[in-house]
Design an enzyme around this catalytic site. Structure first.
Site, PDB file in Angstrom:
ATOM      1  N   ILE A 164      36.007  26.347  -6.791  1.00  0.00           N
ATOM      2  CA  ILE A 164      35.964  25.016  -6.205  1.00  0.00           C
ATOM      3  C   ILE A 164      34.872  24.180  -6.856  1.00  0.00           C
ATOM      4  O   ILE A 164      33.866  24.721  -7.328  1.00  0.00           O
ATOM      5  CB  ILE A 164      35.769  25.117  -4.668  1.00  0.00           C
ATOM      6  CG1 ILE A 164      35.801  23.742  -3.990  1.00  0.00           C
ATOM      7  CG2 ILE A 164      34.536  25.917  -4.304  1.00  0.00           C
ATOM      8  CD1 ILE A 164      35.855  23.795  -2.461  1.00  0.00           C
ATOM      9  N   CYS A 165      35.092  22.880  -6.895  1.00  0.00           N
ATOM     10  CA  CYS A 165      34.121  21.892  -7.367  1.00  0.00           C
ATOM     11  C   CYS A 165      33.941  22.013  -8.879  1.00  0.00           C
ATOM     12  O   CYS A 165      34.880  21.806  -9.625  1.00  0.00           O
ATOM     13  CB  CYS A 165      32.809  22.050  -6.602  1.00  0.00           C
ATOM     14  SG  CYS A 165      31.628  20.711  -6.816  1.00  0.00           S
ATOM     15  N   ALA A 166      32.761  22.362  -9.335  1.00  0.00           N
ATOM     16  CA  ALA A 166      32.509  22.527 -10.763  1.00  0.00           C
ATOM     17  C   ALA A 166      32.927  23.912 -11.257  1.00  0.00           C
ATOM     18  O   ALA A 166      33.133  24.110 -12.456  1.00  0.00           O
ATOM     19  CB  ALA A 166      31.027  22.297 -11.074  1.00  0.00           C
ATOM     20  N   TYR A 225      35.880  19.084  -9.404  1.00  0.00           N
ATOM     21  CA  TYR A 225      35.048  17.943  -9.045  1.00  0.00           C
ATOM     22  C   TYR A 225      35.226  16.850 -10.095  1.00  0.00           C
ATOM     23  O   TYR A 225      35.320  17.128 -11.289  1.00  0.00           O
ATOM     24  CB  TYR A 225      33.584  18.365  -8.958  1.00  0.00           C
ATOM     25  CG  TYR A 225      32.687  17.310  -8.378  1.00  0.00           C
ATOM     26  CD1 TYR A 225      32.693  17.058  -7.011  1.00  0.00           C
ATOM     27  CD2 TYR A 225      31.861  16.551  -9.190  1.00  0.00           C
ATOM     28  CE1 TYR A 225      31.883  16.072  -6.466  1.00  0.00           C
ATOM     29  CE2 TYR A 225      31.047  15.567  -8.651  1.00  0.00           C
ATOM     30  CZ  TYR A 225      31.063  15.333  -7.286  1.00  0.00           C
ATOM     31  OH  TYR A 225      30.261  14.361  -6.754  1.00  0.00           O
ATOM     32  N   ALA A 227      39.908  23.904  -6.223  1.00  0.00           N
ATOM     33  CA  ALA A 227      39.756  22.796  -5.282  1.00  0.00           C
ATOM     34  C   ALA A 227      38.726  21.822  -5.807  1.00  0.00           C
ATOM     35  O   ALA A 227      37.880  22.173  -6.630  1.00  0.00           O
ATOM     36  CB  ALA A 227      39.367  23.322  -3.901  1.00  0.00           C
TER      37      ALA A 227
END
Length: 180
Positions: free
Chosen positions: A100-102, A121, A147
């Site tokens: 998720i994210c980075a 992200y 995500a």
């Protein structure tokens, strides 16, 4: 068994939401510290992990690994030899990987997203080498679930529950936490 890797600078919400919902669903979730047994998140929250990376065996009991984002947490995960070995083990054995994210950038740098739909992200899309960039908050393609960021942490966690359990269990957890 599920491993959630935590490295200094991880995004707390992106780690805790999956830990919580996966445990609520009855799964054995082990928090794995990368570098130490007390890991401090990107917002200064220290977390005592269940074990450290060197003591977390890779075996056929493993169902999923989770890579939370955050900075510099993602960079610290990526430079960990053990995290790299865990990712390779999962890919070789068709075990789920959640990022998720980075953190999806770690998978992109390894070439694991080529031809797959993935999200991350905002601003990290160029790091998802060869991926088809999705426009949803969570994307699942094969054994890889990605995500966008902290705002998608609950949806990400519910998708992970669906992957290792079922859609019915994910829906049950959604209802239990009043997530509309």
């Amino acid at each position: 068994m599920i491993y959630v890797f935590l490295a200094n600078g991880f995004e707390e919400t992106e780690a805790i939401a999956p830990i919580d919902l996966l445990r609520r669903s009855g799964k054995q979730v082990v928090t794995v510290g990368v570098g130490d047994s007390i890991i401090t998140g990107s917002h200064g929250i220290p977390v005592a992990t269940d074990t450290i990376a060197q003591e977390a065996p890779l075996s056929e009991d493993l169902e999923l690994i989770v890579l939370p984002g955050g900075m510099p947490g993602t960079l610290n995960l990526e430079k960990s030899r053990y995290v790299q070995e865990a990712i390779d083990f999962c890919m070789e054995n068709n075990i789920y990987i959640g990022a998720i994210c980075a953190a999806p950038s770690i998978l992109g740098h390894k070439g694991l997203l080529k031809g797959r739909t993935a999200v991350c992200y905002e601003g990290f899309e160029t790091q998802l080498e060869g991926a088809n960039i999705g426009n949803t908050s969570v994307a699942a393609d094969g054994n890889i679930i990605t995500a966008r960021g902290a705002g998608a942490a609950i949806e990400f966690a519910l998708k992970l529950v669906e992957a290792v359990h079922s859609k019915e269990e994910s829906d049950r957890q959604r209802k239990a936490i009043l997530c509309d």
